[in-house]
Motif scaffolding. Structure first.
Motif: not given
Lengths: 379, 186
Positions: A60-61, A88-97, A131-144
């Motif tokens: 989403m934006a 972007d079309a103003n349609a509502v979606h459920q967050t679904l991780i 302690f401080n660490r960095n990482f990349t997280l890719r989250v899957t799942g949406h109601d599309m």
């Protein structure tokens, strides 16, 4: 390309420049990509006793959709998204991780990071290193995943227009230019062009109105009147479809009837009636797809193929299946009638949705009466 | 000649409006489809553009599988297998130190230590020749090898460059130079 231009505004006429096949490809590829698209991809910098900074891309934006971070303790943080989000079309979606993939950064020694899904909107990250660490997280799942090709009105029934291959407005524009003569500018800019274009589009829309009227007169191509047709044809609801979808599905389903349907009817009769079932006969051909002769609107006069309803000729005549059974008197008793009710209910699931199944006893047999079109409301 | 509106996907600037999908778009004179078998109306087009924009925001831009053979390869550089990039369809396999145009250069720094550079991906053209820098901001590595399990650690060190370290998952420090690593950049 004029499909999106001045002479052919929305709705797009497929086949004018953008073909139906091209539209289906765009829709299909979009849908395919959407199904596996990550919901969010983010880099979290500085995980530890404080909330890390997020560098992310979201489906989403807007920054408002970046998850809220809660520091639970030195080892745990929670990421939580709003329960719904707007596309972007103003349609509502459920967050679904549904899951996450973690890419580790080398800014610290490797200690496995764990994630726990706490709900459809919330994920907990546990860092035992603390302690401080960095990482990349890719989250899957949406109601599309519920998205269907129909949302783009893209299915195999789509075809190129044979009516407006040249935009009506373009034809009108040339006609107006011709009528005005050489005293008026023919430049594609300026006031004369603007006036001509406005009038051309208006005349073009009138031509479209005529075609739309024609389409609404046919249930297979009706849009505005689809629900009226559905009611008129007493089309049963199948798979939650309504309106145009329903009619289109029913008609294409009817056109697509295959031989197995006749076999299915026999199988169902055998299963439901047991040894009572002897044979099945048809009044039109030997298959349910052998429809009675086509009919014009009323009076029972035979029509011509051009009058078909898109999914096959409509008919005031009926396909009648004669079922020969043993113990016929049984089917006049309450038990027999109940048994027949179950048979009819099952048959109704396999005949076209705009057809119906009835039965009655006629002499030594009973008749399964399958009507491809109930014309009662039309008369 | 008409060029596509906006930037290529990897610039991450696309919104539905880039594809002509703006909420004010409507059918001319508010008329519905003339013939639904041949027409696509404005709301259906808006739906498509919003979905394309959503996909574009999180789409992967470069994926590959590295074969790291520090002790066997003459140049000690990994082999990049089945590289798939947003700008070109068919998978490409290349020596890490000699990438084709716009693909990242992947070289060995030390045992189990690699440098991935997208500096050659500046002004990467899409299928229409519209260009944008293909500089990923996120990367997911996944390593495997025969024997002790490794873990891949990927760090962005500049706008174009990343380091990749492959270490033993047991202690997080022992380097491995003989792993296979899947990389997924977005």
């Amino acid at each position: 390309m004029t499909a999106f231009g001045a002479f052919c505004p929305f709705p797009i006429r497929l086949g004018e420049d953008l073909s139906a096949a091209e539209w289906l490809r765009i829709a299909q590829d979009t849908l395919s990509a959407l199904r596996t698209a990550p919901f969010a991809t983010m880099r979290l910098v500085g995980f530890g006793s404080v909330a890390p900074a997020i560098i992310g891309n979201q489906c989403m934006a807007g920054a408002a959709f970046i998850p809220t971070i809660t520091v639970v303790d030195a080892s745990n943080i929670d990421l939580e998204w709003p329960s719904t989000w707007l596309d972007d079309a103003n349609a509502v979606h459920q967050t679904l991780i549904t899951g996450a993939v973690i890419g580790y950064d080398e800014s610290s020694s490797y200690v496995p990071l764990q994630f726990t899904i706490l709900g459809p909107t919330k994920i907990r990250l546990t860092d035992t290193a603390g302690f401080n660490r960095n990482f990349t997280l890719r989250v899957t799942g949406h109601d599309m995943f519920s998205r269907r090709l129909n949302d783009y009105d893209a299915d195999s029934i789509k075809q190129d227009t044979t009516k407006e291959q040249t935009p009506y407005a373009a034809v009108a524009y040339r006609a107006i230019q011709g009528m005005l003569g050489s005293l008026y500018s023919t430049e594609l800019s300026g006031l004369v062009h603007a006036e001509n274009l406005a009038q051309a589009r208006l005349f073009g829309s009138l031509s479209r109105d005529i075609e739309r009227l024609e389409c609404n007169a046919n249930p297979a191509t009706a849009w505005e009147k689809a629900e009226d047709w559905q009611s008129l044809l007493r089309a049963r609801t199948v798979d939650g479809r309504t309106g145009y979808d329903q009619i289109k599905y029913n008609l294409t389903g009817f056109a697509g009837l295959v031989k197995s349907h006749s076999t299915q009817i026999e199988q169902i009769c055998t299963a439901r009636l047991g040894s009572d079932f002897l044979s099945l006969a048809y009044n039109y051909g030997s298959l349910i797809s052998d429809q009675p002769d086509p009919t014009c609107w009323e009076g029972g006069s035979v029509g011509y193929p051009g009058m078909d309803l898109g999914g096959g000729y409509w008919s005031s005549a009926r396909s009648v299946f004669s079922v020969t059974v043993k113990n016929l008197p049984l089917y006049s008793t309450p038990d027999g009638i109940e048994k027949m009710g179950e048979l009819i209910a099952e048959l109704r699931n396999i005949v076209p949705a705009w057809a119906d199944v009835r039965w009655y006893i006629d002499g030594a047999i009973f008749l399964l009466d399958i009507s491809p079109l109930d014309v009662t409301p039309l008369s | 000649m008409t060029l596509p509106n906006g930037d290529p996907l990897w610039a991450r600037t696309a919104a539905a409006s880039t594809y002509g999908g703006v909420p004010t778009k409507k059918n001319y004179l508010d008329t519905p489809p003339i013939n639904p078998e041949t027409d696509v109306n404005a709301s259906q087009y808006l739906r498509l553009t919003a979905d394309v924009a959503a996909v574009a925001r999180t789409a992967s831009v470069f994926k590959c599988t590295l074969t790291c053979t520090d002790y066997l390869d003459v140049a000690n550089n990994p082999l990049v297998n089945n590289a798939i990039a947003s700008f070109y369809g068919p998978p490409v396999t290349y020596p890490g130190a000699a990438p084709p145009n716009y693909y990242p250069r992947i070289t060995t720094v030390a045992l189990g230590d690699y440098r991935i550079s997208f500096s050659g991906s500046a002004n990467t053209p899409d299928d229409f020749g519209v260009t944008a820098n293909l500089y990923p901001t996120h990367g997911i590595p996944s390593a495997s090898r025969t024997g002790n399990a490794p873990v891949a650690l990927l760090t962005q060190i500049s706008a174009t460059d990343w380091t990749l370290r492959i270490v033993a998952s047991s202690d997080g420090t022992t380097p491995y130079g003989d792993a296979t690593v899947c990389l997924d950049f977005s």
